[in-house]
Design a protein around this motif. Structure first.
Motif, mmCIF file in Angstrom:
data_model
loop_
_atom_site.group_PDB
_atom_site.id
_atom_site.type_symbol
_atom_site.label_atom_id
_atom_site.label_comp_id
_atom_site.label_asym_id
_atom_site.label_seq_id
_atom_site.Cartn_x
_atom_site.Cartn_y
_atom_site.Cartn_z
ATOM 1 N N MET A 177 0.850 -1.191 0.000
ATOM 2 C CA MET A 177 0.000 0.000 0.000
ATOM 3 C C MET A 177 0.888 1.245 0.000
ATOM 4 O O MET A 177 1.872 1.319 0.731
ATOM 5 N N ALA A 178 0.538 2.200 -0.836
ATOM 6 C CA ALA A 178 1.337 3.421 -0.939
ATOM 7 C C ALA A 178 1.298 4.197 0.376
ATOM 8 O O ALA A 178 0.263 4.303 1.039
ATOM 9 N N LEU A 179 2.471 4.713 0.749
ATOM 10 C CA LEU A 179 2.577 5.518 1.953
ATOM 11 C C LEU A 179 2.743 6.978 1.570
ATOM 12 O O LEU A 179 3.284 7.305 0.518
ATOM 13 N N SER A 180 2.280 7.871 2.431
ATOM 14 C CA SER A 180 2.395 9.304 2.154
ATOM 15 C C SER A 180 2.837 10.036 3.407
ATOM 16 O O SER A 180 2.679 9.546 4.530
ATOM 17 N N SER A 181 3.415 11.196 3.201
ATOM 18 C CA SER A 181 3.791 12.076 4.294
ATOM 19 C C SER A 181 3.073 13.407 4.097
ATOM 20 O O SER A 181 2.977 13.897 2.973
ATOM 21 N N PHE A 182 2.549 13.962 5.171
ATOM 22 C CA PHE A 182 1.792 15.208 5.032
ATOM 23 C C PHE A 182 1.934 16.055 6.283
ATOM 24 O O PHE A 182 2.340 15.583 7.349
ATOM 25 N N ARG A 183 1.579 17.316 6.103
ATOM 26 C CA ARG A 183 1.554 18.252 7.226
ATOM 27 C C ARG A 183 0.169 18.877 7.288
ATOM 28 O O ARG A 183 -0.407 19.241 6.263
ATOM 29 N N LEU A 184 -0.346 18.965 8.507
ATOM 30 C CA LEU A 184 -1.620 19.641 8.739
ATOM 31 C C LEU A 184 -1.336 21.009 9.337
ATOM 32 O O LEU A 184 -0.634 21.127 10.347
ATOM 33 N N HIS A 185 -1.857 22.042 8.694
ATOM 34 C CA HIS A 185 -1.753 23.403 9.208
ATOM 35 C C HIS A 185 -3.099 23.754 9.835
ATOM 36 O O HIS A 185 -4.131 23.755 9.145
ATOM 37 N N GLY A 186 -3.085 24.047 11.122
ATOM 38 C CA GLY A 186 -4.344 24.246 11.824
ATOM 39 C C GLY A 186 -4.467 25.599 12.481
ATOM 40 O O GLY A 186 -3.478 26.248 12.824
ATOM 41 N N ILE A 187 -5.705 26.014 12.659
ATOM 42 C CA ILE A 187 -6.024 27.241 13.390
ATOM 43 C C ILE A 187 -7.055 26.904 14.468
ATOM 44 O O ILE A 187 -8.137 26.391 14.176
ATOM 45 N N PHE A 188 -6.682 27.175 15.728
ATOM 46 C CA PHE A 188 -7.641 27.148 16.825
ATOM 47 C C PHE A 188 -8.197 28.560 16.988
ATOM 48 O O PHE A 188 -7.424 29.510 17.183
ATOM 49 N N THR A 189 -9.503 28.716 16.923
ATOM 50 C CA THR A 189 -10.139 30.002 17.201
ATOM 51 C C THR A 189 -10.831 29.898 18.560
ATOM 52 O O THR A 189 -11.740 29.077 18.736
ATOM 53 N N LEU A 190 -10.386 30.692 19.519
ATOM 54 C CA LEU A 190 -10.921 30.586 20.879
ATOM 55 C C LEU A 190 -12.314 31.183 20.962
ATOM 56 O O LEU A 190 -12.527 32.340 20.592
ATOM 57 N N ARG A 191 -13.256 30.390 21.446
ATOM 58 C CA ARG A 191 -14.627 30.849 21.681
ATOM 59 C C ARG A 191 -14.884 31.140 23.148
ATOM 60 O O ARG A 191 -15.974 31.617 23.513
ATOM 61 N N SER A 192 -13.912 30.852 23.989
ATOM 62 C CA SER A 192 -13.978 31.191 25.412
ATOM 63 C C SER A 192 -12.536 31.348 25.894
ATOM 64 O O SER A 192 -11.598 30.969 25.192
ATOM 65 N N PRO A 193 -12.321 31.910 27.077
ATOM 66 C CA PRO A 193 -10.952 32.080 27.562
ATOM 67 C C PRO A 193 -10.215 30.743 27.647
ATOM 68 O O PRO A 193 -10.822 29.708 27.951
ATOM 69 N N LEU A 194 -8.913 30.784 27.384
ATOM 70 C CA LEU A 194 -8.096 29.574 27.410
ATOM 71 C C LEU A 194 -7.151 29.613 28.597
ATOM 72 O O LEU A 194 -6.418 30.588 28.799
ATOM 73 N N SER A 195 -7.162 28.551 29.402
ATOM 74 C CA SER A 195 -6.252 28.393 30.526
ATOM 75 C C SER A 195 -5.269 27.272 30.202
ATOM 76 O O SER A 195 -5.673 26.154 29.880
ATOM 77 N N HIS A 196 -3.990 27.574 30.267
ATOM 78 C CA HIS A 196 -2.935 26.562 30.059
ATOM 79 C C HIS A 196 -1.781 27.000 30.936
ATOM 80 O O HIS A 196 -0.945 27.803 30.546
ATOM 81 N N ILE A 197 -1.755 26.479 32.168
ATOM 82 C CA ILE A 197 -0.914 27.028 33.226
ATOM 83 C C ILE A 197 0.530 26.561 33.084
ATOM 84 O O ILE A 197 0.796 25.371 32.906
ATOM 85 N N GLY A 198 1.434 27.519 33.174
ATOM 86 C CA GLY A 198 2.848 27.198 33.188
ATOM 87 C C GLY A 198 3.458 27.354 34.557
ATOM 88 O O GLY A 198 4.430 26.684 34.900
ATOM 89 N N GLU A 199 2.879 28.236 35.395
ATOM 90 C CA GLU A 199 3.436 28.504 36.716
ATOM 91 C C GLU A 199 2.320 28.986 37.633
ATOM 92 O O GLU A 199 1.426 29.731 37.222
ATOM 93 N N THR A 200 2.372 28.539 38.886
ATOM 94 C CA THR A 200 1.422 28.993 39.904
ATOM 95 C C THR A 200 2.190 29.571 41.079
ATOM 96 O O THR A 200 3.095 28.917 41.616
#
Length: 325
Positions: free
Chosen positions: A1-24
């Motif tokens: 079966m043929a194999l392929s390589s690809f890249r997905l370019h994505g955009i997340f559009t925030l519909r609410s505030p985003l929390s991603h904690i690096g330090e507390t």
């Protein structure tokens, strides 16, 4: 079966505030950030949604999708960790490596996401980058086609701080009637005669928490690269993204409504340079382009064949490989 390589370019559009904690620090939480080298030689901290976090979320979705499709078997603990968290490296050799390799050959999920067994890594085919806001300070790590958009926004305008208070429900008369003031009473005990109750009125339990968040409306650029995959393996990734639409949240504090997103991924064939839409998730609905539909259908057919093997072959089945009950 043929194999392929690809890249997905994505955009997340925030519909609410985003929390991603690096330090507390104390009662304040701060966003995770990467240092980005600017054209003038300065290092500038910019929010980064970890590629490892997004990859882990996709792995969980993919593993659950696969197990549901083959009859929801209850898998052994080693197999569970291998499927959902990538297993573990080091320590005692509790999982048969030959068995794990057979699992990888039979299961696109393991071929795509990989895993660790004993002291050996079964390398996956997925590479997931961190996601950065489309803003001026992130231009050095954004693709050229997004630079004009990024110049319109300063990073300082992409984040804000918000305070939360935790109310003391013991002070609210409408629910206080359900409170047992005697600390020695169990849930179903009646009050003990002649025993004094605890003075809860003097115990302060209310507190304020400050969180740094990414603003709703901000767009984050994301990329995924996959090398040498079959159509079924590509479909495995599409199935995970499709499952994400059921609860399209990234980051933390989803219970507060944080991290709700729309997502759009474009497909770029790394051999031909062909680029086209692949999948969009808008308002919790997943919209698949024809190529995505084809790949997911091939993967679903593969999973149906695995399920048929589970029913027909009790000796050399996927269920045996999984140590499933």
């Amino acid at each position: 079966m043929a194999l392929s390589s690809f890249r997905l370019h994505g955009i997340f559009t925030l519909r609410s505030p985003l929390s991603h904690i690096g330090e507390t620090i104390s009662a304040s939480s701060h966003l995770a950030q990467d240092q980005i080298l600017q054209p003038d030689g300065e290092l500038t901290p910019v929010f980064a949604y970890s590629g490892n976090a997004w990859r882990g979320q996709l792995r969980d979705l993919s593993a659950a999708y696969m197990l549901d499709a083959i009859g929801s078997p209850r898998v052994g603990l080693d197999a569970f960790h291998l499927l959902f968290s990538g297993g573990a490296i080091g320590g005692a050799q509790n999982t048969d490596i030959a068995q794990a390799r057979r699992m990888r050959a039979a299961m696109p999920h393991l071929a795509v996401f990989g895993g660790g067994v004993g002291n050996q890594i079964l390398e996956g085919k997925l590479r997931v980058g961190s996601s950065y806001p489309i803003c001026q300070e992130a231009i050095p790590v954004l693709p050229p086609r997004l630079h004009d958009e990024a110049r319109k926004f300063a990073y300082a305008d992409c984040t804000f701080e918000k305070e939360y208070s935790r109310r003391d429900d013991a002070k609210i008369e409408s629910v206080r009637r359900h409170l047992n003031d005697d600390p020695e009473m169990t849930l179903l005990d009646a009050p003990k005669k002649g025993k004094k109750t605890a003075a809860t009125d003097d115990v302060p339990t209310q507190m304020r928490i400050r969180s740094e968040l990414v603003c709703p409306g901000v767009r984050l650029y994301s990329w995924i690269t996959v090398h040498d995959v079959s159509l079924e393996q590509m479909g495995c990734l599409i199935a995970a993204l499709h499952s994400f639409s059921r609860s399209p949240h990234i980051g933390g504090q989803a219970s507060r409504g944080h991290g709700l997103v729309d997502v759009a991924y474009e497909f770029e064939d790394l051999s031909s340079g062909e680029v086209h839409d692949l999948i969009k998730i808008e308002d919790g609905r997943s919209l698949l382009a024809p190529k995505a539909v084809e790949a997911k259908a091939a993967y679903d057919e593969h999973l149906r064949n695995l399920y048929d093997q589970l029913l027909a072959n009790n000796e050399d089945s996927i269920k045996t490989l999984l140590g499933a009950a």
